[in-house]
Design a protein around this motif. Structure first.
Motif, short mmCIF file in Angstrom:
data_model
loop_
_atom_site.label_atom_id
_atom_site.label_comp_id
_atom_site.label_asym_id
_atom_site.label_seq_id
_atom_site.Cartn_x
_atom_site.Cartn_y
_atom_site.Cartn_z
N GLY A 165 0.82 -1.21 0.00
CA GLY A 165 0.00 0.00 0.00
C GLY A 165 0.85 1.25 0.00
N LEU A 166 1.95 1.23 0.74
CA LEU A 166 2.84 2.38 0.78
C LEU A 166 3.47 2.63 -0.58
CD1 LEU A 166 4.37 4.59 2.31
CD2 LEU A 166 6.05 2.84 3.00
N ALA A 167 3.91 1.54 -1.26
CA ALA A 167 4.51 1.70 -2.58
C ALA A 167 3.51 2.30 -3.57
CB ALA A 167 5.00 0.34 -3.09
N ASN A 184 6.45 9.76 -6.88
CA ASN A 184 7.78 9.45 -6.36
C ASN A 184 8.16 8.03 -6.76
OD1 ASN A 184 10.18 9.19 -4.89
ND2 ASN A 184 9.40 10.50 -3.24
N GLU A 185 8.49 7.86 -8.06
CA GLU A 185 8.75 6.52 -8.59
C GLU A 185 9.94 5.86 -7.93
OE1 GLU A 185 9.18 7.14 -12.75
OE2 GLU A 185 7.02 7.08 -13.16
N GLU A 186 10.99 6.63 -7.66
CA GLU A 186 12.20 6.05 -7.08
C GLU A 186 11.91 5.44 -5.71
OE1 GLU A 186 16.75 7.43 -5.84
OE2 GLU A 186 15.48 8.76 -7.04
N LYS A 187 11.19 6.19 -4.86
CA LYS A 187 10.84 5.66 -3.54
C LYS A 187 9.93 4.44 -3.67
CE LYS A 187 11.17 9.14 0.09
NZ LYS A 187 10.41 10.02 1.02
N ALA A 188 8.96 4.52 -4.58
CA ALA A 188 8.03 3.41 -4.76
C ALA A 188 8.76 2.13 -5.16
CB ALA A 188 6.98 3.78 -5.80
N LEU A 189 9.69 2.25 -6.10
CA LEU A 189 10.42 1.06 -6.56
C LEU A 189 11.30 0.49 -5.45
CD1 LEU A 189 11.32 2.17 -10.20
CD2 LEU A 189 9.52 0.59 -9.46
N SER A 192 11.92 -3.80 -1.26
CA SER A 192 11.93 -4.26 0.13
C SER A 192 10.74 -5.18 0.42
CB SER A 192 11.92 -3.06 1.09
OG SER A 192 10.68 -2.37 1.04
N ALA A 193 9.60 -4.90 -0.22
CA ALA A 193 8.43 -5.77 -0.06
C ALA A 193 8.71 -7.16 -0.62
CB ALA A 193 7.22 -5.15 -0.75
N HIS A 194 9.45 -7.21 -1.74
CA HIS A 194 9.81 -8.50 -2.32
C HIS A 194 10.69 -9.29 -1.35
CE1 HIS A 194 12.27 -11.15 -5.08
NE2 HIS A 194 11.02 -11.53 -5.34
#
Length: 466
Positions: free
Chosen positions: A260-262, A270-275, A280-282
């Motif tokens: 959800g945060l991503a 903010n694509e860089e933060k999302a990726l 980290s989710a992976h």
């Protein structure tokens, strides 16, 4: 319907038994999302003769209350207010002002008044309701305080939204939280955000920052931020939920919060933060070791990579998502991974590859699933040789409706089932191949009603935006 016919034959139209059956049928129709038909059933129930028997009189009060609330659900607010006002007067005459039975008729009236914009009258009615339930020690105080908070917030009054919380037991405080969350989508979004924000602070102080009720309200606050463009508030709420789940060692819940945060980070650009969050989710999913969860992360990560223009990496992640889903046992996860990869391949011009993957995905999903609708529509475009677009979405939806109904009926019963969408709703025409048995006719009606309710609910969800 068969039971209503039997009761009518046995007891007569207008009898207490007939009215009770009309009410029961109305309740079923409400749950089947057929509110207009339910209204007529409730109206018929209220038309029955009222006897001196106290139980019959109480039942009649319930019928009118149900009628008023169904009218509110249908958006017929003037009629709803009229019925609920009459119901409140009848309850006052039957129970007296001090009895909780009277307050049961006041609360929905206050709700309708708020919805109609008459905040002043709504406040008067809800205050009387609150005093009644509080004096009677009735647990319904929870729903009343939830509604009152909205009314006070709508008034922009300088006073506490949730008075007396320190006097209530924890279980009632938790019920208040549930009641507030149940009102999602029923009032002005800004007002609702104010209520949620105030409630979070109260729950953190009363129950603790890691209590599930606190986390549930924070999650609702995040959802409201998503729907109404308060992205900073949404991200803050998700981060607080994620931190709590990490503190508690609740790995799967933390993973869902990270996803959800991503998504929230992507929505603010903010694509860089999302990726980085997806990466980290992976890692979280890999530690948990469930292929269904890993597939879900990879699918979302792949879609985000494609949006970021990283096509090669996007294909890798989406392909890995399908591979992981095949290792698991969840058909829906596999279907969703296939559809995501299929759409990617279609947009890249690899139509034969896309067709095979989309067909596998559709075989794994329920026809009414939002991803199945999108996938079937894109498959139609693929078969027409198109690398973009989603074909005739309306035809795809009506075909899915037909499949839903036909697959649940005897193969030799229907000669034809025509489904169209007119004025935003389904129109159905049935031709029978033979005379149905009574049970088959009842099943046909039930399946069509279920399809109507299911598809209306699904088609109004964001998942169908395609």
């Amino acid at each position: 319907m068969r039971e209503l016919q039997a009761v009518t034959a046995r007891h007569g139209r207008g009898s207490p038994a007939w009215a009770s059956t009309q009410c029961d049928l109305g309740n079923l129709l409400v749950h089947a999302d057929q509110v207009d038909r339910a209204i007529e059933c409730y109206r018929d129930a209220t038309s029955a003769s009222v006897h001196e028997d106290p139980q019959i009189r109480r039942d009649h009060l319930t019928y009118r209350l149900n009628l008023g609330m169904a009218l509110q659900m249908a958006g017929r607010l003037d009629e709803a207010e009229s019925e609920l006002r009459q119901g409140a007067q009848d309850r006052l005459a039957f129970y007296g002002r001090e009895h909780a039975g009277y307050a049961f008729g006041l609360e929905p009236l206050a709700d309708v008044l708020l919805q109609r914009g008459d905040v002043r009258q709504a406040r008067q009615v809800i205050e009387e309701t609150m005093v009644n339930f509080w004096r009677n020690g009735h647990e319904r105080i929870a729903t009343t305080l939830a509604l009152r908070a909205e009314i006070v917030a709508a008034e922009d009054a300088e006073e506490p939204l949730f008075p007396g919380m320190d006097q209530l037991p924890d279980e009632i405080v938790e019920q208040i939280a549930l009641s507030v969350m149940s009102r999602l989508g029923r009032c002005d979004p800004k007002t609702y955000q104010i209520v949620l924000t105030d409630l979070v602070a109260i729950l953190e102080a009363r129950l603790g920052v890691d209590h599930q009720a606190t986390l549930n309200v924070l999650s609702t606050l995040a959802n409201v931020g998503h729907d109404h463009s308060d992205q900073s508030g949404r991200i803050d709420a998700i981060q607080r939920v994620l931190a709590s789940y990490d503190r508690q060692g609740r790995a799967e819940e933390a993973l869902m919060a990270a996803l959800g945060l991503a998504m929230a980070q992507s929505d603010v650009g903010n694509e860089e933060k999302a990726l980085r969050t997806y990466e980290s989710a992976h890692a979280r999913a890999e530690r948990i070791g469930r292929p269904e969860l890993t597939s879900q992360v990879l699918r979302n990560w792949g879609l985000a990579l494609r949006e970021a223009g990283q096509v090669h990496l996007a294909e890798q992640r989406l392909t890995e998502a399908v591979t992981q889903a095949r290792r698991g046992a969840d058909h829906e996860t596999l279907g969703r991974a296939d559809i995501a990869l299929g759409l990617f391949l279609q947009h890249e011009g690899r139509l034969e590859d896309a067709r095979a993957v989309l067909e596998e995905g559709l075989s794994a999903l329920d026809p009414v699933h939002p991803d199945a609708i999108v996938g079937r529509s894109h498959l139609g475009a693929v078969m027409a040789g198109s690398t973009c677009g989603c074909g005739d979405l309306k035809t795809t939806i009506t075909d899915a409706f037909r499949q839903f109904v036909i697959s649940r009926l005897p193969a030799d019963l229907l000669a034809d089932l025509a489904v169209t969408i007119e004025d935003g709703d389904f129109q159905i025409r049935v031709e029978l191949r033979r005379e149905p048995t009574e049970d088959e006719l009842e099943r046909l009606n039930g399946v069509v009603q279920s399809a109507h309710a299911e598809f209306r609910r699904r088609l109004t969800s964001p998942g169908y935006a395609g």
